[in-house]
Scaffold this motif. Structure first.
Motif, PDB file in Angstrom:
ATOM      1  N   SER A  12       0.780  -1.083  -0.077  1.00 10.49           N
ATOM      2  CA  SER A  12       0.024   0.090  -0.030  1.00 10.49           C
ATOM      3  C   SER A  12       0.788   1.211  -0.045  1.00 10.49           C
ATOM      4  O   SER A  12       1.995   1.331   0.532  1.00 10.49           O
ATOM      5  N   THR A  14       0.636   5.228   1.012  1.00 11.63           N
ATOM      6  CA  THR A  14      -0.080   6.547   1.799  1.00 11.63           C
ATOM      7  C   THR A  14       0.660   7.728   1.577  1.00 11.63           C
ATOM      8  O   THR A  14       1.888   7.709   2.094  1.00 11.63           O
ATOM      9  N   PRO A  21      -3.782  12.312   5.239  1.00 11.46           N
ATOM     10  CA  PRO A  21      -3.262  11.260   4.694  1.00 11.46           C
ATOM     11  C   PRO A  21      -3.973  11.101   3.130  1.00 11.46           C
ATOM     12  O   PRO A  21      -5.362  11.017   3.423  1.00 11.46           O
ATOM     13  N   ASN A  23      -4.659   7.646   0.495  1.00  9.10           N
ATOM     14  CA  ASN A  23      -4.270   6.338   0.231  1.00  9.10           C
ATOM     15  C   ASN A  23      -4.523   6.338  -1.152  1.00  9.10           C
ATOM     16  O   ASN A  23      -5.282   6.521  -2.125  1.00  9.10           O
ATOM     17  N   ASN A  26      -3.883   0.394  -2.499  1.00 13.28           N
ATOM     18  CA  ASN A  26      -4.530  -0.328  -1.491  1.00 13.28           C
ATOM     19  C   ASN A  26      -4.221  -1.848  -1.501  1.00 13.28           C
ATOM     20  O   ASN A  26      -4.833  -2.536  -2.445  1.00 13.28           O
TER      21      ASN A  26
END
Length: 229
Positions: A12, A14, A21, A23, A26
């Motif tokens: 992932s 971020t 934050p 994303n 994922n």
């Protein structure tokens, strides 16, 4: 998988944003086989380029792991990553990233010199001839067209004979004719050295040339599918 050259396990990404934050990717899990050509497709903002950056160690996974040629890129510092890319990877960007104060031959020779190759300028000349730029070796980027600059960038990426060749929308700044020529050269260089090619593209006709296509949407990966399907 015995012939896996690059592997992501629940990776992932971020990044910090103004509102907190963000994303970007994922839980990406993906294996890339040695010698295959893999197309990364999906809408703008889906995470294609970010995934390519993880694969090249140009971004560090926030969680999970990214392993290339048996090395965990998430545990390497910046100097180790730079050495690893210099030895094993070639990266082609949409915006060329040539050094404006260097000639075409000097641009191609620079990573070879950094890697300690004594024949750096001879190999640079060979690669420029391979992309049809024998007559441009002494020219600076500002003296060349966009298509010619991208050819120099291809020659620079291919000169170290990389095991992994990563290309992020390499035709995005070019017209149709130049874009088609660049893709022919890119696939030709991949065949010449047996590199594994991972390509980010919006163009269906380019994705169709890949052995396999992976689609991203909202930072997640869909099941793999053959380009021809």
């Amino acid at each position: 998988m015995a012939d896996t050259i690059l592997s992501l396990n629940n990776a992932s990404l971020t990044l910090a944003g103004n509102a907190g934050p963000v994303n970007i990717l994922n839980g990406i899990t993906l294996d890339v086989r040695a010698g295959e050509t893999l197309g990364l497709v999906g809408p703008s903002g889906s995470g294609k380029s970010s995934l390519l950056m993880l694969m090249g160690g140009l971004e560090r996974a926030t969680t999970g792991s990214v392993t290339a040629l048996g090395h965990d890129l998430t545990t390497m510092d910046e100097n180790a990553l730079a050495r690893f890319r210099r030895q094993h990877m070639g990266v082609v960007f949409q915006s060329f990233h040539l050094i404006p104060t260097m000639t075409a031959q000097e641009n191609v020779a620079t990573p070879l010199e950094l890697a300690g190759h004594r024949d750096a300028f001879d190999r640079a000349a060979e690669e420029l001839r391979a992309v049809g730029l024998a007559h441009r070796m002494g020219h600076y980027p500002a003296q060349m067209s966009g298509g010619e600059q991208q050819r120099v960038a291809l020659a620079r990426a291919a000169a170290p004979r990389p095991r992994l060749l990563l290309a992020d929308e390499p035709t995005g700044n070019l017209d149709g004719a130049n874009g088609a020529a660049i893709m022919d050269l890119l696939f030709g260089l991949r065949e010449r050295y047996g590199s594994t090619l991972i390509l980010v593209t919006h163009a269906p006709e380019l994705a169709a040339r890949c052995d396999r296509v992976v689609r991203l949407c909202d930072g997640r990966i869909s099941p793999d599918r053959k380009a021809a399907e």
